[in-house]
Design a protein around this motif. Structure first.
Motif, mmCIF file in Angstrom:
data_model
loop_
_atom_site.group_PDB
_atom_site.id
_atom_site.type_symbol
_atom_site.label_atom_id
_atom_site.label_comp_id
_atom_site.label_asym_id
_atom_site.label_seq_id
_atom_site.Cartn_x
_atom_site.Cartn_y
_atom_site.Cartn_z
ATOM 1 N N ILE A 35 5.179 9.918 1.892
ATOM 2 C CA ILE A 35 3.976 10.257 1.573
ATOM 3 C C ILE A 35 3.541 11.653 1.626
ATOM 4 O O ILE A 35 2.941 12.236 0.861
ATOM 5 N N SER B 87 10.439 4.146 -1.608
ATOM 6 C CA SER B 87 10.769 5.060 -2.533
ATOM 7 C C SER B 87 11.990 5.904 -2.146
ATOM 8 O O SER B 87 12.858 6.231 -2.913
ATOM 9 N N PRO C 207 -0.746 -3.715 -7.396
ATOM 10 C CA PRO C 207 -0.353 -3.017 -6.095
ATOM 11 C C PRO C 207 1.325 -3.355 -6.355
ATOM 12 O O PRO C 207 2.023 -2.758 -5.770
ATOM 13 N N ASN D 130 0.719 -1.126 -0.003
ATOM 14 C CA ASN D 130 0.173 -0.149 -0.049
ATOM 15 C C ASN D 130 0.889 0.994 0.069
ATOM 16 O O ASN D 130 2.109 1.255 -0.174
ATOM 17 N N GLU D 131 0.353 2.306 0.323
ATOM 18 C CA GLU D 131 1.084 3.579 0.067
ATOM 19 C C GLU D 131 2.275 3.771 1.143
ATOM 20 O O GLU D 131 3.245 4.574 0.808
ATOM 21 N N VAL E 230 8.329 1.619 -7.885
ATOM 22 C CA VAL E 230 8.829 2.390 -6.912
ATOM 23 C C VAL E 230 10.255 2.127 -6.712
ATOM 24 O O VAL E 230 11.251 2.743 -6.635
ATOM 25 N N HIS F 107 4.112 1.170 1.978
ATOM 26 C CA HIS F 107 5.367 0.542 1.357
ATOM 27 C C HIS F 107 5.997 1.303 0.261
ATOM 28 O O HIS F 107 7.200 1.396 0.165
ATOM 29 N N TYR F 108 5.051 1.863 -0.337
ATOM 30 C CA TYR F 108 5.528 2.903 -1.565
ATOM 31 C C TYR F 108 6.304 3.981 -1.037
ATOM 32 O O TYR F 108 7.362 4.411 -1.577
ATOM 33 N N GLY F 109 6.017 4.579 0.055
ATOM 34 C CA GLY F 109 6.701 5.731 0.648
ATOM 35 C C GLY F 109 8.066 5.194 1.060
ATOM 36 O O GLY F 109 8.938 5.924 0.790
ATOM 37 N N LYS G 231 3.228 -1.655 -8.998
ATOM 38 C CA LYS G 231 3.739 -0.234 -8.464
ATOM 39 C C LYS G 231 4.786 -0.218 -7.397
ATOM 40 O O LYS G 231 5.485 0.601 -7.478
#
Length: 498
Positions: free
Chosen positions: A439, A47, A88, A39-40, A95, A42-44, A91
């Motif tokens: 984020i 990154s 997901p 989710n966001e 990232v 993990h992406y944050g 994504k």
């Protein structure tokens, strides 16, 4: 061997790692309760790592079974691989590949199955439904060193872990298929490869260890059978992915025997794992092997005090050197010999250089230091450029570590798993801080590490971070963990994955 940390190295599959620095798997504890996709958060988090030129970045363990989670908020392989299910994960791969300095990190998904180490309440099953394992041997059961543990410690094990159900032939086939499903997910999502987690007492390690596997069939721990579960999974994966798809394995370097004095344990354990690594290398299809050790009964992989780190580093480094010597004397063609990834205790540039020059490793794994210092590759490059003639900085630790938090873990040497969990919670909350920061502002520097955050605060913060829609059973599981942790701390008993 080329001894420059920033020189590239080729994997047997033909892919190239741009440098020797590997961000190893660290359990994030950021997915939904009962498991789910990235989710966001993990992406944050990823990154931030992607910005700084790591040669390879491994995810935390992605569970192939939603009924065998570790601490509840695990990333889980979905039951189907349609476009929405894969999105997901795609994504997350994007990232990790999204470097800003021209260095494209290889993205590796770690696949895992907790087996008997999937805890009660938070393991993804209804209450008191047992997990699957090679044999019906509970965590902490059937182990001679249990006699040295206190009654309190044994009570903790029995409260958290159930007696597992021995796997049938059908169960084994289904689990193998779930690992293949995970590899296909990684490939379809754009990851460069996978790492099979056969360490730390998880299911694949359980099949190779006599303390958890007492089967007498073709999946026993007899020399001709011990790696069969793993080999059949690897063979099935290689049939459905391209030859350039990376396959790595994380394997134990200790804890392979059930009894004996320290010297006997060390020698027998080393012999067993060397035999396993020789066998794995002989397949000619594995790209790298990460050397690690310990399980929930003896959590060396979560060791945190200074002396533990030094002992752990020395043991793993010497063992990895033995492995490298052995593999390069083997009949396996040089181009097919897996690279060795050494993880643990690499805390300064001189440690990195020494590991390469002494032929302890081909790749250098950084875990907790990568959480404290996500931009470590960038910092090292700048230091090398600006201090080519000076070595004054080479022996300095990369960053300060929260030793004060871990000194509290000495209060209960008899409950090492709970103590190790305090340190894990501290690093988990640190990763969450980084994720939230990115984020809010992807261009911002991550916040400095909060060294004033105590162990119990870290445990509470880790577990109290949940959605109000949480199911009652999860509340019960979380309260149990908090009460056990706080209770043992208050009574002076507490002394704390990738």
């Amino acid at each position: 061997m080329d001894c420059d940390v920033f020189n590239p190295v080729d994997l047997p599959c033909g892919r190239t790692i741009e440098n020797r620095l590997v961000k190893t798997a660290m359990y994030e504890h950021m997915a939904n309760f009962s498991g789910g996709p990235p989710n966001e958060f993990h992406y944050g988090l990823y990154s931030e790592w992607a910005k700084h030129g790591w040669g390879m970045i491994l995810t935390g363990n992605v569970q192939v079974s939603p009924q065998h989670l570790t601490l509840g908020r695990d990333i889980v392989v979905p039951p189907t691989l349609d476009a929405e299910d894969v999105k997901p994960f795609k994504k997350l791969a994007e990232v990790i590949h999204g470097a800003v300095d021209g260095t494209r990190s290889l993205a590796i998904m770690q696949l895992s199955h907790a087996g008997r180490q999937s805890a009660n309440f938070i393991g993804g099953r209804p209450p008191f439904v047992p997990p699957l394992a090679p044999s019906s041997v509970c965590v902490g059961g059937g182990h001679d060193k249990n006699r040295e543990r206190s009654a309190v410690s044994n009570l903790i094990f029995h409260a958290l872990f159930q007696v597992p159900m021995e796997m049938t032939a059908l169960d084994i086939s289904n689990v193998q298929s779930s690992f293949v499903q995970g590899a296909l997910l990684a490939y379809k999502a754009g990851f460069d490869g996978i790492q099979l987690h056969a360490a730390h007492g998880y299911l694949l390690a359980q099949f190779m260890s006599p303390k958890s596997n007492i089967r007498d069939d073709k999946y026993s721990v007899a020399p001709e059978n011990a790696t069969r579960m793993l080999s059949e999974i690897v063979e099935a994966i290689r049939k459905v992915v391209p030859t350039t798809f990376i396959i790595g394995i994380k394997i134990n370097s200790a804890d392979y025997v059930t009894s004996g004095n320290t010297e006997e344990v060390s020698q027998e354990g080393e012999r067993r794992v060397l035999d396993h690594i020789r066998t794995i290398a002989s397949w000619g299809v594995i790209d790298f092997i990460e050397i690690s050790g310990g399980d929930y009964e003896k959590p060396d992989f979560m060791a945190c005090s200074g002396s533990q780190k030094l002992d752990r580093q020395a043991f793993f480094a010497q063992f990895s050197r033995t492995v490298m010597k052995d593999l390069h004397r083997s009949p396996v063609p040089f181009s097919s010999v897996p690279l060795i990834l050494l993880t643990g205790g690499l805390r300064s540039h001189s440690h990195l250089q020494a590991a390469l020059m002494s032929k302890h490793a081909d790749l250098l794994g950084i875990g907790r230091c990568a959480v404290l210092c996500p931009d470590l590759p960038k910092i090292l490059r700048l230091q090398l450029q600006n201090n080519k003639s000076s070595s004054t900085w080479a022996d300095k630790p990369f960053t300060r570590e929260p030793e004060a938090v871990f000194r509290a873990s000495k209060w209960i040497p008899s409950v090492k798993l709970i103590g190790s969990g305090v340190g894990t919670a501290w690093y988990t909350t640190r990763m969450r801080d980084i994720a939230i920061s990115q984020i809010k502002n992807p261009r911002a520097e991550p916040p400095p590490a909060d060294y004033n955050r105590g162990g119990l605060i870290a445990v509470f913060t880790m577990w109290a971070w949940f959605d109000c829609r949480i199911a009652p059973i999860w509340v019960l599981g979380i309260l149990m963990v908090l009460v056990v942790t706080a209770g043992f701390s208050a009574s002076g008993v507490i002394r704390t994955p990738g």
